[in-house]
Enzyme design. Structure first.
Site, PDB file in Angstrom:
ATOM      1  N   GLY A  57       3.108  -2.349   2.993  1.00 27.49           N
ATOM      2  CA  GLY A  57       1.904  -2.085   3.796  1.00 27.49           C
ATOM      3  C   GLY A  57       0.695  -2.668   3.072  1.00 27.49           C
ATOM      4  O   GLY A  57      -0.367  -2.054   2.996  1.00 27.49           O
ATOM      5  N   TYR A  80      -5.533   0.977   2.898  1.00 34.47           N
ATOM      6  CA  TYR A  80      -5.256   1.532   1.575  1.00 34.47           C
ATOM      7  C   TYR A  80      -4.196   0.736   0.810  1.00 34.47           C
ATOM      8  O   TYR A  80      -4.190   0.726  -0.415  1.00 34.47           O
ATOM      9  CB  TYR A  80      -4.841   2.995   1.701  1.00 34.47           C
ATOM     10  N   PHE A 139       3.414  -6.694   7.971  1.00 32.50           N
ATOM     11  CA  PHE A 139       3.931  -7.130   9.264  1.00 32.50           C
ATOM     12  C   PHE A 139       2.807  -7.865   9.973  1.00 32.50           C
ATOM     13  O   PHE A 139       2.113  -7.297  10.803  1.00 32.50           O
ATOM     14  CB  PHE A 139       4.357  -5.888  10.051  1.00 32.50           C
ATOM     15  N   ALA A 153       1.588   2.096   7.916  1.00 31.13           N
ATOM     16  CA  ALA A 153       1.111   2.821   9.098  1.00 31.13           C
ATOM     17  C   ALA A 153       1.553   1.970  10.276  1.00 31.13           C
ATOM     18  O   ALA A 153       1.105   0.835  10.423  1.00 31.13           O
ATOM     19  CB  ALA A 153      -0.395   2.974   9.073  1.00 31.13           C
ATOM     20  N   TYR A 168      -2.875  12.166   4.936  1.00 36.13           N
ATOM     21  CA  TYR A 168      -4.198  12.668   5.297  1.00 36.13           C
ATOM     22  C   TYR A 168      -4.038  14.118   5.728  1.00 36.13           C
ATOM     23  O   TYR A 168      -3.108  14.443   6.471  1.00 36.13           O
ATOM     24  CB  TYR A 168      -4.818  11.843   6.443  1.00 36.13           C
ATOM     25  N   TYR A 199      -4.523  16.112  14.112  1.00 37.29           N
ATOM     26  CA  TYR A 199      -3.871  15.469  12.963  1.00 37.29           C
ATOM     27  C   TYR A 199      -2.884  16.422  12.275  1.00 37.29           C
ATOM     28  O   TYR A 199      -1.696  16.420  12.592  1.00 37.29           O
ATOM     29  CB  TYR A 199      -4.907  14.907  11.963  1.00 37.29           C
ATOM     30  N   VAL A 223     -11.037   6.980   6.282  1.00 38.39           N
ATOM     31  CA  VAL A 223     -11.773   5.708   6.279  1.00 38.39           C
ATOM     32  C   VAL A 223     -11.460   4.967   7.580  1.00 38.39           C
ATOM     33  O   VAL A 223     -10.510   5.326   8.290  1.00 38.39           O
ATOM     34  CB  VAL A 223     -11.360   4.811   5.081  1.00 38.39           C
ATOM     35  N   THR A 275      -9.753   2.138   9.301  1.00 37.71           N
ATOM     36  CA  THR A 275      -8.720   1.110   9.156  1.00 37.71           C
ATOM     37  C   THR A 275      -8.152   0.864  10.546  1.00 37.71           C
ATOM     38  O   THR A 275      -8.449   1.602  11.492  1.00 37.71           O
ATOM     39  CB  THR A 275      -7.557   1.567   8.240  1.00 37.71           C
TER      40      THR A 275
HETATM   41  P1  NAD Z   1      -3.538   0.014   7.947  1.00 39.22           P
HETATM   42  O1  NAD Z   1      -3.362  -0.064   9.420  1.00 39.22           O
HETATM   43  O2  NAD Z   1      -4.813  -0.470   7.365  1.00 39.22           O
HETATM   44  O3  NAD Z   1      -2.350  -0.760   7.195  1.00 39.22           O
HETATM   45  C1  NAD Z   1      -1.028  -0.593   7.590  1.00 39.22           C
HETATM   46  C2  NAD Z   1      -0.139  -1.572   6.836  1.00 39.22           C
HETATM   47  O4  NAD Z   1       1.211  -1.370   7.280  1.00 39.22           O
HETATM   48  C3  NAD Z   1      -0.468  -3.044   7.104  1.00 39.22           C
HETATM   49  O5  NAD Z   1      -0.277  -3.778   5.896  1.00 39.22           O
HETATM   50  C4  NAD Z   1       0.603  -3.467   8.111  1.00 39.22           C
HETATM   51  O6  NAD Z   1       0.924  -4.856   8.100  1.00 39.22           O
HETATM   52  C5  NAD Z   1       1.764  -2.642   7.591  1.00 39.22           C
HETATM   53  N1  NAD Z   1       2.838  -2.463   8.575  1.00 39.22           N
HETATM   54  C6  NAD Z   1       2.800  -1.846   9.776  1.00 39.22           C
HETATM   55  N2  NAD Z   1       4.030  -1.871  10.362  1.00 39.22           N
HETATM   56  C7  NAD Z   1       4.841  -2.526   9.510  1.00 39.22           C
HETATM   57  C8  NAD Z   1       6.225  -2.884   9.528  1.00 39.22           C
HETATM   58  N3  NAD Z   1       7.018  -2.547  10.540  1.00 39.22           N
HETATM   59  N4  NAD Z   1       6.703  -3.597   8.488  1.00 39.22           N
HETATM   60  C9  NAD Z   1       5.924  -3.962   7.439  1.00 39.22           C
HETATM   61  N5  NAD Z   1       4.624  -3.614   7.352  1.00 39.22           N
HETATM   62  C10 NAD Z   1       4.093  -2.910   8.370  1.00 39.22           C
HETATM   63  O7  NAD Z   1      -3.257   1.546   7.542  1.00 39.22           O
HETATM   64  P2  NAD Z   1      -3.966   2.570   6.549  1.00 39.22           P
HETATM   65  O8  NAD Z   1      -4.950   3.356   7.310  1.00 39.22           O
HETATM   66  O9  NAD Z   1      -4.352   1.912   5.277  1.00 39.22           O
HETATM   67  O10 NAD Z   1      -2.746   3.579   6.286  1.00 39.22           O
HETATM   68  C11 NAD Z   1      -1.883   3.458   5.167  1.00 39.22           C
HETATM   69  C12 NAD Z   1      -1.447   4.854   4.767  1.00 39.22           C
HETATM   70  O11 NAD Z   1      -2.602   5.601   4.346  1.00 39.22           O
HETATM   71  C13 NAD Z   1      -0.796   5.655   5.911  1.00 39.22           C
HETATM   72  O12 NAD Z   1       0.253   6.434   5.399  1.00 39.22           O
HETATM   73  C14 NAD Z   1      -1.936   6.564   6.348  1.00 39.22           C
HETATM   74  O13 NAD Z   1      -1.476   7.753   6.972  1.00 39.22           O
HETATM   75  C15 NAD Z   1      -2.599   6.837   5.019  1.00 39.22           C
HETATM   76  N6  NAD Z   1      -3.971   7.359   5.114  1.00 39.22           N
HETATM   77  C16 NAD Z   1      -4.892   6.699   5.877  1.00 39.22           C
HETATM   78  C17 NAD Z   1      -6.182   7.253   5.995  1.00 39.22           C
HETATM   79  C18 NAD Z   1      -7.243   6.594   6.845  1.00 39.22           C
HETATM   80  O14 NAD Z   1      -8.281   7.209   7.091  1.00 39.22           O
HETATM   81  N7  NAD Z   1      -7.043   5.369   7.284  1.00 39.22           N
HETATM   82  C19 NAD Z   1      -6.509   8.441   5.307  1.00 39.22           C
HETATM   83  C20 NAD Z   1      -5.541   9.044   4.517  1.00 39.22           C
HETATM   84  C21 NAD Z   1      -4.265   8.491   4.434  1.00 39.22           C
END
Ligand code: NAD
Length: 391
Positions: A45, A50, A71, A137, A222, A232, A270, A272
């Site tokens: 990811g 993140y 992806f 994600a 989260y 959530y 954040v 994203t």
């Molecule tokens: P994001 O959408 O910015 O990034 C998701 C990543 O997953 C990307 O690199 C994407 O290419 C990759 N991805 C998606 N499907 C895929 C697949 N099938 N194969 C390979 N790669 C794949 O997401 P984010 O918000 O940074 O979330 C990342 C983690 O952080 C998640 O577990 C999310 O729950 C957690 N999180 C996010 C937040 C927030 O506010 N955004 C807060 C706390 C925790």
């Protein structure tokens, strides 16, 4: 071509290569050194949010070799790549300049095939890794054993949820009702965003012998506050994140053979691509950002992951974990003064005052920046070729 943002709801279907590169370089400049850093890191990811911040902090704060999985779609003559594809290119380019190994594999991280490719790449190029960041994600997952395609549904459980919401594009604050998920939708969301795939990754890495002694792994969660709980933590996504906690505990047992560590880290909200898709969250983010910026403790992905690595994951002293053994980086967001103020403003926010009570501009800017638009110093009137070579 001249590339403009083309926004469709919570997605932008174009991305700007120079803007994405500038944003990655800005994050690289802000990555700070930390104690006893990992040497070889796998980030699943890795292309946005993140995961990208974790890769940047590992590589440019810690000097680590990084292998990324994402992806993302490559560009075509008349169609830009996805933002994550340009982010990967920018990361690899900057890493190469500094002599850092950086390779990215684009494909389905949920598949057995991708896991085999990653193990083979680690065996041939890195030997072993000492940190594995799991930051996926995704909206759907094809289960590698059953072939079933599970689609997540971001919904409350039990009762319909009546709540205020924000259309960030029009600035309209409106009341909406979110219907609860049924059992099948809940199970599908757990299948996509729960911990099973993280466990499958650990199985593959252990079987391939590519986890170094005392290797660490971290996945992100989260938890949030009572305003977002119904959609959530107490909703389908929360069920998936409870399953992530279960997986962390199972992985901890598995890693004890090599003296390894597994943690879930609860992170701050954040903007994203993933969070933009969650109902209610944009209004919460707009209020939260305004208040945290006023308090001087707002963080974006990079600043937050810098703090995670420095003060928790690679802290020279022992760290406090919560009752589920999670690392809590959401302490600033969930502090009483911040949350009291979010709740107070939540009551009074409406279309007429959202631009002043909340950080509407801030979340709009953050959203555009995800796709490389609205970045200072980038000339968007210059023709760019969206098609670029990646090594
Ligand atoms: P994001 O959408 O910015 O990034 C998701 C990543 O997953 C990307 O690199 C994407 O290419 C990759 N991805 C998606 N499907 C895929 C697949 N099938 N194969 C390979 N790669 C794949 O997401 P984010 O918000 O940074 O979330 C990342 C983690 O952080 C998640 O577990 C999310 O729950 C957690 N999180 C996010 C937040 C927030 O506010 N955004 C807060 C706390 C925790």
């Amino acid at each position: 071509m001249i590339i403009r943002p083309r926004i469709r709801g919570f997605i932008c279907t174009t991305a700007h290569p120079s803007g994405c590169a500038a944003r990655v370089r800005d994050q690289i400049e802000r990555a700070t050194p930390f104690n006893n850093p990992p040497r070889k890191v796998l980030v699943v990811g890795a292309s946005g949010g993140y995961g990208l911040a974790s890769r940047i902090v590992s590589g440019f704060g810690g000097g680590a070799a990084t292998l990324g999985v994402s992806f993302e779609k490559a560009p075509k003559a008349n169609k830009t790549a996805t933002a994550g594809w340009y982010n990967n290119l920018a990361f690899e380019t900057e890493a190469q300049k500094r002599g850092l190994y950086a390779k990215t594999l684009d494909g389905d991280a949920f598949s057995d095939d991708m896991k085999s490719q990653v193990v083979a790449e680690i065996q041939s190029s890195l030997g072993q890794i000492d940190l594995f960041v799991y930051s996926l994600a995704a909206p759907l997952r094809q289960h590698p054993r059953t072939g079933i395609v599970h689609r997540s549904a971001i919904k409350p459980l039990g009762e319909p949820f009546h709540v205020k919401s924000l259309n960030k594009d029009t600035g309209e604050v409106f009341d909406t009702t979110l219907d609860p998920a049924n059992d099948a939708e809940t199970e599908a969301t757990v299948a996509v965003m729960g911990g099973e795939d993280w466990e499958f990754w650990i199985d593959s890495l252990m079987e391939g012998g590519v986890l170094a002694p005392e290797a660490k792994t971290v996945a992100y969660t989260y938890i949030g506050s009572k305003l977002t709980w119904p959609i959530y933590w107490q909703g389908t996504l929360g069920q998936a994140k409870v399953d992530l906690d279960r997986a962390a505990s199972a992985i901890r047992k598995r890693l004890s053979d090599i003296g390894g560590q597994a943690h879930v880290a609860a992170l701050k909200a954040v903007v994203t691509q993933a969070s933009a898709a969650i109902p209610v969250v944009p209004l919460y983010l707009a209020l939260l950002f305004k208040i945290m910026k006023e308090a001087g403790n707002h963080e974006d992905c990079l600043a937050h992951i810098n703090r995670l690595f420095q003060t928790a994951l690679y802290s020279p002293t022992s760290i406090d974990l919560d009752d589920q053994d999670r690392i809590r980086m959401d302490d600033w967001e969930l502090s009483q003064p911040v949350q009291d103020e979010v709740v107070r403003r939540w009551e009074l926010v409406e279309t007429a005052n959202v631009a002043t009570v909340a950080d509407l501009e801030g979340i709009r800017k953050d959203f555009l920046e995800l796709f490389g638009f609205g970045i200072d110093g980038v000339d968007y009137e210059v023709e760019v070729n969206p098609v670029m070579e990646r090594g």
